[in-house]
Design a protein around this motif. Structure first.
Motif, PDB file in Angstrom:
ATOM      1  N   ARG A  67       0.581   4.050  -3.009  1.00 39.14           N
ATOM      2  CA  ARG A  67      -0.035   5.340  -2.692  1.00 39.14           C
ATOM      3  C   ARG A  67       0.385   6.450  -3.672  1.00 39.14           C
ATOM      4  O   ARG A  67      -0.469   7.133  -4.239  1.00 39.14           O
ATOM      5  CB  ARG A  67       0.284   5.720  -1.238  1.00 39.14           C
ATOM      6  CG  ARG A  67      -0.862   6.406  -0.561  1.00 39.14           C
ATOM      7  CD  ARG A  67      -0.715   6.467   0.957  1.00 39.14           C
ATOM      8  NE  ARG A  67      -1.507   5.396   1.562  1.00 39.14           N
ATOM      9  CZ  ARG A  67      -1.028   4.362   2.220  1.00 39.14           C
ATOM     10  NH1 ARG A  67       0.258   4.237   2.412  1.00 39.14           N
ATOM     11  NH2 ARG A  67      -1.828   3.442   2.706  1.00 39.14           N
TER      12      ARG A  67
ATOM     13  N   ALA B 229       0.837  -1.209   0.000  1.00 37.27           N
ATOM     14  CA  ALA B 229       0.000   0.000   0.000  1.00 37.27           C
ATOM     15  C   ALA B 229       0.870   1.257   0.000  1.00 37.27           C
ATOM     16  O   ALA B 229       0.570   2.226  -0.716  1.00 37.27           O
ATOM     17  CB  ALA B 229      -0.928  -0.002   1.210  1.00 37.27           C
ATOM     18  N   ASP B 230       1.943   1.265   0.780  1.00 39.58           N
ATOM     19  CA  ASP B 230       2.835   2.432   0.835  1.00 39.58           C
ATOM     20  C   ASP B 230       3.456   2.730  -0.529  1.00 39.58           C
ATOM     21  O   ASP B 230       3.604   3.897  -0.905  1.00 39.58           O
ATOM     22  CB  ASP B 230       3.948   2.218   1.870  1.00 39.58           C
ATOM     23  CG  ASP B 230       3.434   2.248   3.298  1.00 39.58           C
ATOM     24  OD1 ASP B 230       2.299   2.739   3.526  1.00 39.58           O
ATOM     25  OD2 ASP B 230       4.164   1.766   4.190  1.00 39.58           O
TER      26      ASP B 230
END
Length: 186
Positions: free
Chosen positions: A167, A163-164
């Motif tokens: 993003r 997810a990081d």
């Protein structure tokens, strides 16, 4: 010369343990609770946590014994060792609860989580999202001209890292199942 006795929670980057010896260490624990599959059981378990101010980081529930009508609730929570022991004791006193296992202290366990991540973007961002997904072994389960939906399975830390990285490439939505865990074999 005696070996260093570095306790859980101590810094691994220093030979000196500078923590307050009176401070309690907050630990994350994965609890597996086997319960009767009947109405209101989940509400009673959740009520135990909310009524005492404990937080649940992850929660999964599924029926695991259709004939015996039993479900398994996997809970990831944090607290001091005393709080975790209190949670386990209180869970064990709820009538429809058959077993409470702390997978964190009972030995090695396998933990996995499933996540769906929607990434919207065009051009180079789209290509980069596919490249990162391949590195993480994520599958494309839906594709349009402007977005992808990736499916990824792994530890919570793996999903967080995915997810990081997504993003800045246009991560627009995500859904995660929570942790499912089992103790490893003998």
């Amino acid at each position: 010369m005696a070996a260093l006795n570095i306790q859980k929670g101590a810094s691994s980057h220093s030979a000196y343990d500078l923590r307050d010896p009176n401070a309690e260490i907050i630990e994350s624990h994965t609890l597996a609770v086997l319960v009767e599959n009947e109405p209101g059981v989940l509400a009673r378990v959740i009520g135990l946590f909310s009524g005492r101010g404990y937080n649940i980081d992850s929660l999964t529930v599924a029926e695991v014994d259709h004939l015996g009508h039993r479900s398994r609730i996997t809970i990831v929570t944090r607290g001091t060792p005393a709080v975790i022991e209190q949670i386990k004791a209180q869970l064990g006193r709820i009538v429809p609860v058959h077993e409470v296992h702390d997978l964190t202290v009972e030995g090695r366990s396998v933990e996995r989580e499933l996540g769906l991540f929607k990434v919207s973007g065009k051009g180079d961002k789209r290509v980069e999202a596919l490249r990162i997904a391949e590195i993480f072994r994520a599958s494309v389960v839906d594709s349009t001209l402007e977005s992808f939906v990736f499916e990824i399975t792994g530890t919570s830390e793996k999903l967080d890292a995915f997810a990081d990285l997504m993003r800045p490439l246009g991560l627009s939505d995500q859904a995660r199942t929570g942790v499912a865990a089992l103790a490893r074999g003998a």
